[in-house]
Design an enzyme around this catalytic site. Structure first.
Site, PDB file in Angstrom:
ATOM      1  N   SER A 174       0.824  -1.211   0.000  1.00  0.00           N
ATOM      2  CA  SER A 174       0.000   0.000   0.000  1.00  0.00           C
ATOM      3  C   SER A 174       0.855   1.258   0.000  1.00  0.00           C
ATOM      4  O   SER A 174       2.043   1.226   0.334  1.00  0.00           O
ATOM      5  CB  SER A 174      -0.953   0.017   1.197  1.00  0.00           C
ATOM      6  OG  SER A 174      -0.430   0.771   2.259  1.00  0.00           O
ATOM      7  N   ILE A 175       0.221   2.366  -0.355  1.00  0.00           N
ATOM      8  CA  ILE A 175       0.883   3.673  -0.388  1.00  0.00           C
ATOM      9  C   ILE A 175       1.315   4.124   1.003  1.00  0.00           C
ATOM     10  O   ILE A 175       2.197   4.965   1.152  1.00  0.00           O
ATOM     11  CB  ILE A 175      -0.060   4.726  -1.023  1.00  0.00           C
ATOM     12  CG1 ILE A 175       0.720   5.972  -1.452  1.00  0.00           C
ATOM     13  CG2 ILE A 175      -1.228   5.059  -0.084  1.00  0.00           C
ATOM     14  CD1 ILE A 175      -0.052   6.885  -2.386  1.00  0.00           C
ATOM     15  N   LYS A 176       0.702   3.541   2.046  1.00  0.00           N
ATOM     16  CA  LYS A 176       0.973   3.977   3.413  1.00  0.00           C
ATOM     17  C   LYS A 176       2.395   3.638   3.871  1.00  0.00           C
ATOM     18  O   LYS A 176       2.874   4.196   4.857  1.00  0.00           O
ATOM     19  CB  LYS A 176      -0.041   3.349   4.371  1.00  0.00           C
ATOM     20  CG  LYS A 176      -1.485   3.732   4.094  1.00  0.00           C
ATOM     21  CD  LYS A 176      -1.775   5.177   4.415  1.00  0.00           C
ATOM     22  CE  LYS A 176      -3.265   5.476   4.386  1.00  0.00           C
ATOM     23  NZ  LYS A 176      -3.582   6.846   4.753  1.00  0.00           N
ATOM     24  N   ASP A 177       3.078   2.737   3.155  1.00  0.00           N
ATOM     25  CA  ASP A 177       4.472   2.452   3.501  1.00  0.00           C
ATOM     26  C   ASP A 177       5.314   3.724   3.471  1.00  0.00           C
ATOM     27  O   ASP A 177       6.214   3.914   4.293  1.00  0.00           O
ATOM     28  CB  ASP A 177       5.089   1.451   2.504  1.00  0.00           C
ATOM     29  CG  ASP A 177       4.495   0.056   2.612  1.00  0.00           C
ATOM     30  OD1 ASP A 177       3.663  -0.167   3.495  1.00  0.00           O
ATOM     31  OD2 ASP A 177       4.879  -0.796   1.795  1.00  0.00           O
ATOM     32  N   ALA A 233       4.605   5.949   6.575  1.00  0.00           N
ATOM     33  CA  ALA A 233       4.932   5.253   7.824  1.00  0.00           C
ATOM     34  C   ALA A 233       6.422   5.404   8.142  1.00  0.00           C
ATOM     35  O   ALA A 233       6.806   5.746   9.270  1.00  0.00           O
ATOM     36  CB  ALA A 233       4.548   3.780   7.717  1.00  0.00           C
TER      37      ALA A 233
END
Length: 453
Positions: free
Chosen positions: A41-44, A47
């Site tokens: 996901s793009i959230k890596d 984060a």
């Protein structure tokens, strides 16, 4: 060439032209496939950026515990980074999120606390409040707070925006993003608008969320807030990362349209993505009249379809919510083709002998067993035979002594595939409450009759 650890593989995700699902939408439509990040996901991106900044500022110390409220994807990025950097993780999430997301977080060794969805953010039971309380209680802990931590926006200003600008050779005219924390759209949009102020940034919202009305009127309307199914976008508060000056407009997409479009992206483009991608494409199609043939549109595909196998990619889940038309036979259509018959039941206090006589006279093999009018079990020829072989004196005993678990219950929207899978050696039928509230029974014969009829 190799990478020193998995975190170095984050970013530089591909841009892929959509060819089928956006037919009829003017312009070139490109999807930014963020599922190729190691956490899918793009959230890596954000984060790791939030952890980097916290380490530099001293907020996150060696051996510390990361505590965050997350719908799953940010947690995955944080958990992955925590393993490499030597931290523990405790995540709070809502009972709306898919089981796959929670299981994935636990697979990375994180502790996950599931909280109720349908409460105010300030309610002590909410996943926001629980994570804040844990941060106060757990020694040497740090809460990233992805909603208000501007490192979220900075990650996309530094990475996602420049990647899209380079990949489109500066030709991008529109950016379309599902908006949750707001970091992706705000950071990416800010960078792109600095390169070309004419680029339009469109945010995709959902019904039950406050973003669209707030953008258009400046009013935070609590009456806009109600529970919704779509995951990853929309909020019931205003995160600091949502920069309304960068976003030109919001478009709302229904839960049904987002869910069905998610499935269609996989079926029509071969791209296996999550719910927010379905919402983003649904919103883009709704806005197609604002586009011209020469436009170059980039749509963010945030996360991977594997996290939604029990939801958007499950036909029974879609049917239960009325999202899927009757392409296949369902319990409702099987009942419609079945002759109306009164279901035969026996009370738990009836004797085994009475059950034998009923089975003989009615020429049936299994009977639902009731107690005070409620179905609590079943009795079958095979149960009676086994019991009498062991103890012939059981003829006068109540059937409650030898009854087995009741037939499975299904609802009117349950598919024929699911019903067939429930009918086996232990269960020769399923039970269903019809539209009048009466209990009816569906047997293997009824299924065969419905298919052949």
């Amino acid at each position: 060439m190799w990478y020193n650890n998995i975190l170095e593989t984050i970013g530089n995700t591909p841009l892929v032209k959509l060819n089928t699902i956006t037919k009829g939408v003017p312009g070139t439509i490109l999807a930014k496939i963020e599922t190729t990040n190691p956490g899918n996901s793009i959230k890596d991106r954000m984060a790791v950026k939030m952890i980097d900044d916290a380490e530099k500022s001293g907020k996150l110390k060696p051996g510390g515990t990361i505590i965050e409220g997350t719908s799953g994807n940010t947690g995955m990025g944080l958990a992955m980074a925590a393993i490499i950097r030597g931290y523990k993780c405790i995540f709070t999430t809502t009972d709306k999120q898919s089981k796959e997301k929670v299981d994935a977080l636990r697979a990375f060794g994180a502790e996950v606390i599931v909280c109720p969805t349908n409460v105010e953010p300030e309610d002590p039971r909410s996943y926001y409040s629980v994570s804040s309380r844990l941060e106060r209680e757990v020694p040497n802990s740090w809460k990233p707070n992805q909603y208000d931590n501007l490192a979220n926006t900075a990650a996309h200003y530094e990475q996602t925006g420049p990647e899209i600008w380079a990949q489109t050779e500066g030709k991008i005219t529109h950016l379309v993003v599902g908006v949750g924390t707001g970091g992706t759209i705000s950071g990416t949009g800010k960078y792109l608008k600095e390169k070309n102020p004419n680029i339009q940034v469109w945010g995709i919202d959902t019904y039950g969320s406050v973003f669209k009305k707030y953008k258009e009127t400046g009013i935070f309307d609590k009456d806009e807030i109600y529970p919704y199914i779509t995951e990853g976008i929309g909020e019931d508060f205003l995160p600091a990362n949502v920069d309304f000056d960068v976003i030109d407009l919001f478009e709302k997409v229904t839960d049904k349209d987002a869910a069905l479009m998610t499935r269609d992206i996989a079926r029509k483009e071969g791209i296996f993505v999550g719910n927010s991608a379905g919402a983003a494409i649904g919103g883009l199609i709704q806005l197609k009249d604002k586009l011209k043939p020469e436009d170059v549109v980039v749509v963010i595909f945030h996360d991977h379809g594997s996290r939604y196998m029990g939801k958007m990619y499950n036909e029974d889940w879609l049917r239960e919510r009325g999202f899927l038309e009757d392409e296949k036979l369902t319990a409702k259509s099987i009942l419609a083709k079945k002759e109306a018959t009164e279901i035969v039941t026996l009370d738990t206090q009836k004797t085994v002998l009475e059950a034998i006589n009923t089975i003989k006279s009615m020429n049936i093999s299994q009977i639902p067993v009731t107690q005070q009018g409620m179905i609590v079990g079943k009795i079958a020829e095979s149960d009676i035979l086994s019991a009498l072989l062991e103890n012939p004196g059981l003829k006068s005993a109540p059937i409650s002594e030898i009854m087995t678990a009741t037939f499975p219950f299904v609802d009117l929207n349950t598919s024929i595939d699911k019903i067939s899978s429930l009918i086996n050696k232990e269960n020769s039928a399923v039970l269903i409450e019809n539209e009048s509230g009466k209990i009816e029974i569906i047997t293997q014969y009824d299924i065969i009759n419905a298919i052949s009829g």
